[in-house]
Scaffold this motif. Structure first.
Motif, short mmCIF file in Angstrom:
data_model
loop_
_atom_site.label_atom_id
_atom_site.label_comp_id
_atom_site.label_asym_id
_atom_site.label_seq_id
_atom_site.Cartn_x
_atom_site.Cartn_y
_atom_site.Cartn_z
N ILE A 76 0.85 -1.19 0.00
CA ILE A 76 0.00 0.00 0.00
C ILE A 76 0.89 1.25 0.00
CG2 ILE A 76 -1.76 1.33 1.22
CD1 ILE A 76 -1.54 -2.28 2.07
N PHE A 77 0.75 2.05 -1.04
CA PHE A 77 1.44 3.33 -1.14
C PHE A 77 0.43 4.43 -0.82
CE2 PHE A 77 3.68 0.34 -3.70
CZ PHE A 77 5.02 0.70 -3.70
N ILE A 78 0.78 5.29 0.13
CA ILE A 78 -0.13 6.35 0.57
C ILE A 78 0.49 7.71 0.27
CG2 ILE A 78 -1.39 7.36 2.50
CD1 ILE A 78 -1.16 4.65 3.92
N GLN A 79 -0.25 8.53 -0.47
CA GLN A 79 0.14 9.92 -0.68
C GLN A 79 -0.85 10.78 0.10
OE1 GLN A 79 -0.16 9.49 -5.02
NE2 GLN A 79 1.95 10.23 -5.18
N LEU A 80 -0.38 11.32 1.20
CA LEU A 80 -1.25 12.07 2.12
C LEU A 80 -1.01 13.56 1.94
CD1 LEU A 80 -3.23 12.19 4.53
CD2 LEU A 80 -1.23 11.96 6.04
N GLY A 81 -2.01 14.27 1.42
CA GLY A 81 -1.91 15.71 1.29
C GLY A 81 -1.80 16.36 2.66
N GLU A 82 -0.92 17.35 2.79
CA GLU A 82 -0.67 17.94 4.10
C GLU A 82 -1.90 18.65 4.67
OE1 GLU A 82 2.45 20.79 3.66
OE2 GLU A 82 1.30 22.13 2.37
N SER A 83 -2.87 18.97 3.80
CA SER A 83 -4.08 19.65 4.27
C SER A 83 -5.30 18.73 4.32
CB SER A 83 -4.39 20.86 3.36
OG SER A 83 -3.33 21.79 3.39
N PHE A 84 -5.08 17.43 4.16
CA PHE A 84 -6.19 16.48 4.31
C PHE A 84 -6.68 16.55 5.74
CE2 PHE A 84 -8.10 12.20 4.66
CZ PHE A 84 -8.95 12.25 3.55
N PRO A 85 -8.00 16.50 5.96
CA PRO A 85 -8.55 16.78 7.29
C PRO A 85 -8.06 15.88 8.42
CG PRO A 85 -10.28 16.86 5.64
CD PRO A 85 -9.06 16.33 4.96
N ILE A 143 -4.45 9.72 -1.39
CA ILE A 143 -4.36 8.77 -2.50
C ILE A 143 -3.78 7.45 -1.99
CG2 ILE A 143 -3.33 8.28 -4.76
CD1 ILE A 143 -3.20 11.37 -5.14
N PHE A 144 -4.49 6.37 -2.27
CA PHE A 144 -3.98 5.03 -2.00
C PHE A 144 -3.64 4.35 -3.33
CE2 PHE A 144 -6.83 5.59 1.72
CZ PHE A 144 -5.92 5.33 2.74
N SER A 145 -2.48 3.73 -3.40
CA SER A 145 -2.13 2.90 -4.56
C SER A 145 -1.82 1.50 -4.06
CB SER A 145 -0.94 3.48 -5.31
OG SER A 145 -1.25 4.74 -5.87
N ILE A 146 -2.45 0.52 -4.68
CA ILE A 146 -2.31 -0.88 -4.26
C ILE A 146 -1.46 -1.63 -5.29
CG2 ILE A 146 -3.54 -2.97 -3.56
CD1 ILE A 146 -4.23 -0.42 -1.93
N LEU A 147 -0.53 -2.42 -4.81
CA LEU A 147 0.29 -3.28 -5.68
C LEU A 147 0.31 -4.67 -5.08
CD1 LEU A 147 2.32 -3.54 -8.11
CD2 LEU A 147 4.13 -3.04 -6.45
N THR A 280 -2.34 -3.55 -10.10
CA THR A 280 -2.20 -2.31 -9.36
C THR A 280 -3.34 -1.37 -9.71
OG1 THR A 280 -0.74 -0.43 -8.87
CG2 THR A 280 -0.67 -1.29 -11.11
N VAL A 281 -3.77 -0.59 -8.73
CA VAL A 281 -4.84 0.38 -8.93
C VAL A 281 -4.66 1.48 -7.89
CG1 VAL A 281 -6.50 -0.76 -7.40
CG2 VAL A 281 -7.34 0.65 -9.28
N SER A 282 -5.15 2.66 -8.20
CA SER A 282 -5.08 3.79 -7.26
C SER A 282 -6.48 4.36 -7.04
CB SER A 282 -4.15 4.88 -7.80
OG SER A 282 -2.83 4.41 -7.94
N GLY A 283 -6.62 5.01 -5.90
CA GLY A 283 -7.88 5.69 -5.60
C GLY A 283 -7.61 6.98 -4.86
N PHE A 291 -14.80 9.80 -3.59
CA PHE A 291 -13.83 8.76 -3.94
C PHE A 291 -13.87 8.47 -5.43
CE2 PHE A 291 -13.24 4.12 -4.71
CZ PHE A 291 -11.87 4.07 -4.48
N ASN A 292 -12.69 8.42 -6.03
CA ASN A 292 -12.56 8.06 -7.44
C ASN A 292 -11.45 7.04 -7.60
OD1 ASN A 292 -14.44 9.85 -9.04
ND2 ASN A 292 -13.33 11.42 -7.90
N MET A 293 -11.69 6.06 -8.46
CA MET A 293 -10.69 5.06 -8.76
C MET A 293 -9.97 5.45 -10.05
SD MET A 293 -11.21 0.90 -8.95
CE MET A 293 -11.99 0.84 -7.34
N GLY A 294 -8.68 5.15 -10.15
CA GLY A 294 -7.93 5.52 -11.34
C GLY A 294 -6.53 4.94 -11.33
N TYR A 295 -5.55 5.76 -11.63
CA TYR A 295 -4.18 5.29 -11.74
C TYR A 295 -3.23 6.46 -11.50
CZ TYR A 295 -4.26 7.47 -16.38
OH TYR A 295 -4.37 8.36 -17.41
N LEU A 296 -1.94 6.18 -11.34
CA LEU A 296 -0.93 7.21 -11.25
C LEU A 296 -0.28 7.39 -12.61
CD1 LEU A 296 0.84 6.40 -7.86
CD2 LEU A 296 -1.17 7.83 -8.27
N ASP A 297 -0.01 8.65 -13.00
CA ASP A 297 0.67 8.87 -14.27
C ASP A 297 2.17 8.71 -14.08
OD1 ASP A 297 1.62 11.21 -13.11
OD2 ASP A 297 0.28 12.53 -14.23
N ARG A 298 2.96 9.05 -15.08
CA ARG A 298 4.40 8.80 -14.98
C ARG A 298 5.09 9.70 -13.95
NH1 ARG A 298 7.50 11.00 -20.39
NH2 ARG A 298 6.61 13.09 -20.48
#
Length: 310
Positions: A76-85, A143-147, A280-283, A291-298
């Motif tokens: 699990i890769f987590i990208q946590l925005g510094e202003s997320f509540p 953002i969560f990315s699963i591998l 792999t998938v990201s959300g 909530f939206n499902m998608g992917y990470l770009d390059r």
């Protein structure tokens, strides 16, 4: 949105992402496998193996069951925005979801005590699963990315501490030898992730993170992009073949490389290999709970795209 409801959305989103990831190979991977199928049309063995892979992927997707009996170690890769509540108890939530999915047979129980060889049966435990957290400035989303990382391909992972004077020149033959010697162990055709620079830990992390980048994308730095293309061509010239049967030359789907600055006295290179079952998938969860499902770009930014997950 209040924190209790946002926590419920996080939990529900993780359940959706992890269960979806086990059942789905990325669309771009499927496209490359289909290209290989056409390329190997005159090689009965390679062609039949690729055909079976694609049929298996399609069956798993259609029936919403794992596309491989080895559902892997869930990274699990987590990208946590510094202003997320909120900063949630992510580990506790993830552990709960993994146990639930394992109990529902959507994941195989894949965690074993390395000392006593006991499997607790719920896909977690001390220092498991692997969770990688990055704090993102000027962002207010999560953002969560699963591998899903299979055990066979994980066994090909390597760390090289190269001579800092000749490291870049030594890199190519080492990678090619490692992959050639591995043969069919990582279930080729494979995806190769390489991390150059940083320290020993960072180089392997960069190699694993590179697997989140969409198939077919190149690193923005020209020298690195050229190395990706060169290694891809050279790996596909090796006498490995589909599933290591030495039939055809569909050995590698793609090569992804990320890099970081290093210490003058060391030249670390990490290698992490992925099998053809690239799951792999990201959300993304907004601060308002959307909530939206998608992917990470390059560049590892989240992109919402319903028709093509990655």
């Amino acid at each position: 949105m209040d924190k209790p409801n946002l926590l419920k959305i996080i939990e529900k989103s993780l359940y959706s992402l992890i269960s979806y990831s086990a059942q789905t190979v990325t669309k771009r991977t499927i496209i490359e496998l289909e290209k290989m199928l056409e390329k190997e049309k005159n090689n009965d063995i390679a062609h039949s193996q690729l055909e079976l892979m694609l049929e298996n992927i399609s069956y798993g997707n259609k029936h919403q069951i794992p596309v491989c009996q080895d559902t892997g170690t869930v990274n699990i890769f987590i990208q946590l925005g510094e202003s997320f509540p909120i900063i949630s108890d992510f580990k506790g939530t993830i552990t709960k979801i993994l146990a639930q999915l394992t109990n529902e047979s959507k994941l195989r129980a894949n965690t074993v005590d390395p000392i006593k060889f006991q499997n607790p049966g719920y896909n977690s435990g001390l220092n498991t699963p692997p969770i990688y957290l990055e704090l993102i400035p000027n962002r207010d989303d999560l953002i969560f990315s699963i591998l899903n990382k299979g055990g066979g391909c994980e066994n090909i992972s390597a760390l090289y501490m190269l001579n800092p004077a000749t490291g870049f020149d030594d890199l190519i033959p080492l990678i090619l030898k490692k992959i050639k010697d591995a043969g069919g162990k990582p279930c080729p055709p494979i995806i190769v992730g390489i991390g150059i620079g940083g320290d020993s830990v960072k180089s392997v992390f960069l190699a694993k993170k590179s697997l989140l980048r969409p198939i077919g994308t190149r690193n923005r730095r020209e020298e690195v992009s050229n190395l990706e293309t060169y290694l891809l061509k050279q790996i596909n010239k090796l006498d490995i073949g589909v599933m290591g049967l030495r039939e055809g030359h569909s050995n590698c789907i793609d090569v992804h490389i990320e890099w970081g600055m290093r210490h003058p006295a060391s030249y670390p290179v990490g290698l992490v290999v992925e099998c053809y079952s690239h799951r792999t998938v990201s959300g993304c969860i907004s601060k308002d709970g959307e909530f939206n499902m998608g992917y990470l770009d390059r560049d590892y930014n989240f992109k919402k795209k319903e028709s093509e997950r990655n």
